[in-house]
Design a protein around this motif. Structure first.
Motif, PDB file in Angstrom:
ATOM      1  N   UNK A 123       0.822  -1.206   0.000  1.00 43.79           N
ATOM      2  CA  UNK A 123       0.000   0.000   0.000  1.00 43.79           C
ATOM      3  C   UNK A 123       0.859   1.260   0.000  1.00 43.79           C
ATOM      4  N   UNK A 124       2.025   1.190   0.640  1.00 39.22           N
ATOM      5  CA  UNK A 124       2.912   2.353   0.731  1.00 39.22           C
ATOM      6  C   UNK A 124       3.469   2.768  -0.626  1.00 39.22           C
ATOM      7  N   UNK A 125       3.703   1.811  -1.506  1.00 42.16           N
ATOM      8  CA  UNK A 125       4.394   2.119  -2.768  1.00 42.16           C
ATOM      9  C   UNK A 125       3.467   2.120  -3.985  1.00 42.16           C
ATOM     10  N   UNK A 126       2.202   1.734  -3.797  1.00 42.00           N
ATOM     11  CA  UNK A 126       1.294   1.602  -4.937  1.00 42.00           C
ATOM     12  C   UNK A 126       0.351   2.798  -5.010  1.00 42.00           C
ATOM     13  N   UNK A 127       0.202   3.425  -6.186  1.00 42.21           N
ATOM     14  CA  UNK A 127      -0.762   4.518  -6.346  1.00 42.21           C
ATOM     15  C   UNK A 127      -2.166   4.065  -5.962  1.00 42.21           C
TER      16      UNK A 127
END
Length: 460
Positions: A123-127
């Motif tokens: 979730x931190x790295x995905x748009x």
């Protein structure tokens, strides 16, 4: 490797971790009859093999989620993988069931480190507009692991022994750790390190442990007292968290978002109803019907096989339409599957069981990714680690509660007896009772899913 976008590498890492965990966990269910025979373990002891793993995961899920937010989600994730491999080795070389149970507990703690942080990393790295698709792929990998687990577990048990089931994940984890070391650059954590709530962690551990052991000792007075202790300490935990400056989980999150709280409730009920299924049907197929471990594994894979195809699709769709619609339809289909299973007898053929597993698999494929998307989309970015841990905690507590009920039934109907064909009447009573409880749980989950409300804007 450095030229590959970090989003892609993170997706590969989390998906592989999501694959390995269920593979190592679910494959053990197929090996349980052989393990019991080899280590001379009775029904009570072997029923703890899945339960002790879940208990440990539940105890450590929130603490490791908090530690991941403070000190780095990748760091906790990689440490969990290393510990999982080490404990798997020691389970594989165990000479008595008590030793295996000890290291299954450690395995569960390692699992909490992996699954409590994996979704947060993703979730931190995905748009935000692609989050549902990414979570769907991760969920699909969970189901691929679940799909392959019964077949691999059955094959390894027949070809070598139950020990090979524990040793199998070790080389796969080694490859994954190398990929993380050289391919996944960066770290994801909060800017400020918050104090860690050790007292809250201990209170929660006491509550979880009392719940499990309380169920296993019912209907004795000792079991009732343990359950009362579990309730009292859980109330104390909630009060403590509401007053602590840096809680393991902000209990206000449940009041602030109806979607968050009711989605977690739905997850608890759905996974609690489903988790004991592989354990129970593995016993039924091998002990009552006389199938080999490999044959039982091939039948059990039907459920997870159908999940593999639907989880990515439902995850992608949940980026475009309200997740609760897909999740609620999925709950209803799972209910139909348990309704079919609740009518099973000791002469039921494999086709009948296969149809019920197909229904449950289709339903879970529609439910899981949209439900996860709803949960992760209803919190602030700074609480993604806690939300990820809460998501997995709801799943694990559901699994633990479901297995605790099954433990109670096994202790009541089978007791200290060996799990052999002569115990078929007692085993069938256990299965029937368990499947009816699961059916009622799924019906309640369907209602909760339908009334949870509209999901807000995803986390940016």
């Amino acid at each position: 490797m450095h030229k590959i976008p970090v989003t892609t590498v993170a997706l590969i890492v989390v998906c592989l971790g999501s694959f390995i965990g269920p593979l190592g966990m679910a494959a053990v269910n197929v090996a349980i009859p052989n393990l019991a025979a080899d280590l001379h373990a009775n029904a009570k002891m072997v029923s703890w093999l899945p339960t002790i793993f879940l208990l440990s995961s539940v105890i450590f899920m929130l603490p490791f989620g908090k530690l991941a937010d403070n000190y780095g989600r990748k760091r906790i994730y990689a440490t969990g993988l290393s510990l999982y491999a080490f404990s798997s080795l020691l389970c594989g070389f165990g000479q008595d069931v008590e030793w295996v149970l000890l290291w299954r507990f450690v395995q569960g703690a390692a699992s909490a480190m992996i699954f409590g942080t994996g979704v947060a990393i993703l979730t931190s790295v995905t748009p935000s507009q692609k989050r549902g698709a990414a979570l769907g792929l991760a969920a699909a990998c969970v189901y691929i692991g679940l799909t392959l687990a019964p077949v691999i577990g059955g094959y390894l048990t027949e070809t070598w022994s139950w020990r090979a089931v524990f040793l199998f994940p070790v080389p796969l984890i080694t490859v994954l750790l190398i990929l993380i070391k050289f391919g996944l650059k960066g770290e994801w954590k909060n800017d400020e390190v918050a104090s860690f709530d050790w007292r809250g962690s201990c209170i929660f551990a006491i509550s979880s442990t009392s719940l499990v052991f309380g169920f296993s000792h019912l209907p004795s007075l000792y079991g009732v007292c343990l359950l009362l202790l579990s309730v009292a300490t859980m109330v104390l935990f909630v009060i403590h968290q509401s007053r602590h400056k840096s809680p393991l989980i902000r209990v206000q999150m449940f009041r602030e978002s109806r979607v968050f709280s009711m989605s977690l409730g739905t997850s608890f009920l759905m996974y609690g109803s489903n988790f004991p299924l592989a354990f129970l049907l593995s016993l039924y197929l091998q002990v009552v019907q006389g199938y080999s471990p490999a044959q039982a594994g091939q039948i059990l894979l039907i459920q997870a096989f159908s999940m593999v195809f639907l989880a990515p699709l439902s995850g992608r769709l949940s980026d475009k339409i309200q997740p609760r619609f897909l999740a609620t339809i999925g709950c209803g289909i799972v209910a139909c599957g348990f309704l079919v299973l609740s009518q099973m007898t000791n002469n039921t053929d494999a086709t009948y069981i296969g149809v019920s597993l197909l229904l449950i698999g289709i339903g879970f494929g529609l439910f899981s990714s949209p439900n996860n998307n709803a949960i992760m989309g209803s919190v602030q970015e700074r609480e993604l680690g806690v939300a990820s841990a809460s998501l997995n905690l709801a799943r694990m507590i559901g699994n633990l509660f479901g297995m605790s009920i099954v433990n109670l039934l096994v202790h009541y109907y089978l007791g200290d007896n060996k799990i052999v064909a002569e115990q078929t009447p007692a085993l069938m009573k256990t299965l029937s009772f368990a499947f009816h409880i699961s059916l009622m749980s799924v019906i309640l989950a369907t209602i909760l899913s339908a009334i949870r409300g509209k999901t807000g804007q995803p986390v940016s």
